[in-house]
Motif scaffolding. Structure first.
Motif, PDB file in Angstrom:
ATOM      1  N   SER A  50     -47.613  27.571  54.626  1.00 39.08           N
ATOM      2  CA  SER A  50     -46.584  27.376  55.684  1.00 39.08           C
ATOM      3  C   SER A  50     -45.059  27.170  55.280  1.00 39.08           C
ATOM      4  N   MET A  51     -45.036  26.289  53.876  1.00 39.09           N
ATOM      5  CA  MET A  51     -43.637  26.206  53.590  1.00 39.09           C
ATOM      6  C   MET A  51     -43.244  27.569  52.924  1.00 39.09           C
ATOM      7  N   GLY A  52     -44.167  28.362  52.182  1.00 35.91           N
ATOM      8  CA  GLY A  52     -43.775  29.575  51.483  1.00 35.91           C
ATOM      9  C   GLY A  52     -43.459  30.607  52.738  1.00 35.91           C
ATOM     10  N   SER A  54     -42.143  30.148  55.393  1.00 34.55           N
ATOM     11  CA  SER A  54     -40.992  29.517  56.133  1.00 34.55           C
ATOM     12  C   SER A  54     -39.823  29.937  55.458  1.00 34.55           C
ATOM     13  N   LEU A  55     -40.081  29.408  53.976  1.00 36.29           N
ATOM     14  CA  LEU A  55     -38.831  29.733  53.177  1.00 36.29           C
ATOM     15  C   LEU A  55     -38.509  31.281  53.056  1.00 36.29           C
ATOM     16  N   PHE A  56     -39.695  32.166  52.824  1.00 34.86           N
ATOM     17  CA  PHE A  56     -39.217  33.506  52.947  1.00 34.86           C
ATOM     18  C   PHE A  56     -38.680  33.986  54.118  1.00 34.86           C
ATOM     19  N   LEU A  58     -36.719  32.410  56.220  1.00 34.70           N
ATOM     20  CA  LEU A  58     -35.382  32.043  56.107  1.00 34.70           C
ATOM     21  C   LEU A  58     -34.542  32.673  55.093  1.00 34.70           C
ATOM     22  N   ALA A  59     -35.144  33.038  53.884  1.00 33.66           N
ATOM     23  CA  ALA A  59     -34.210  33.881  52.839  1.00 33.66           C
ATOM     24  C   ALA A  59     -34.033  35.142  53.313  1.00 33.66           C
TER      25      ALA A  59
END
Length: 107
Positions: A50-52, A54-56, A58-59
């Motif tokens: 889920s963090m990955g 989300s970061l992808f 956002l990036a």
């Protein structure tokens, strides 16, 4: 008028101290088992995924260039095959483990 949280906690601990009740068992008395370890790993991979994602996402929203530009940048680094396969494994393992463990749980 009701009591405050601090007064309730003092009353709770006084009552437990006077009654000499045993405390709940601590985590250290449990023996590790495979299902316990798999459950913890399942939760960890779920959080990592889920963090990955989300970061992808956002990036993708915030970075100025498109994805092919960054892909070409990584290719230009001329990383060795061992590092590339390790990175691919690090990306795919949490997804495959979380998926198959979820299916195992459902079955």
């Amino acid at each position: 008028m009701g009591t405050t949280a601090k007064e309730e906690m003092v009353r709770f601990w006084d009552k437990n101290t006077k009654s000499n009740r045993p405390l709940s068992p601590h985590v250290s008395i449990y023996k590790w088992s495979l299902p316990m370890a798999m459950s913890i790993a399942h939760r960890g991979t779920g959080v990592a995924l889920s963090m990955g994602v989300s970061l992808f996402g956002l990036a993708a929203l915030l970075l100025p260039e498109q994805f092919p530009h960054y892909l070409a940048m990584v290719k230009s680094l001329s990383l060795g095959p061992a590092l590339l396969y390790s990175a691919k494994f690090a990306l795919v393992f949490p997804l495959s483990y979380h998926t198959w463990n979820g299916i195992r749980h459902l079955v």
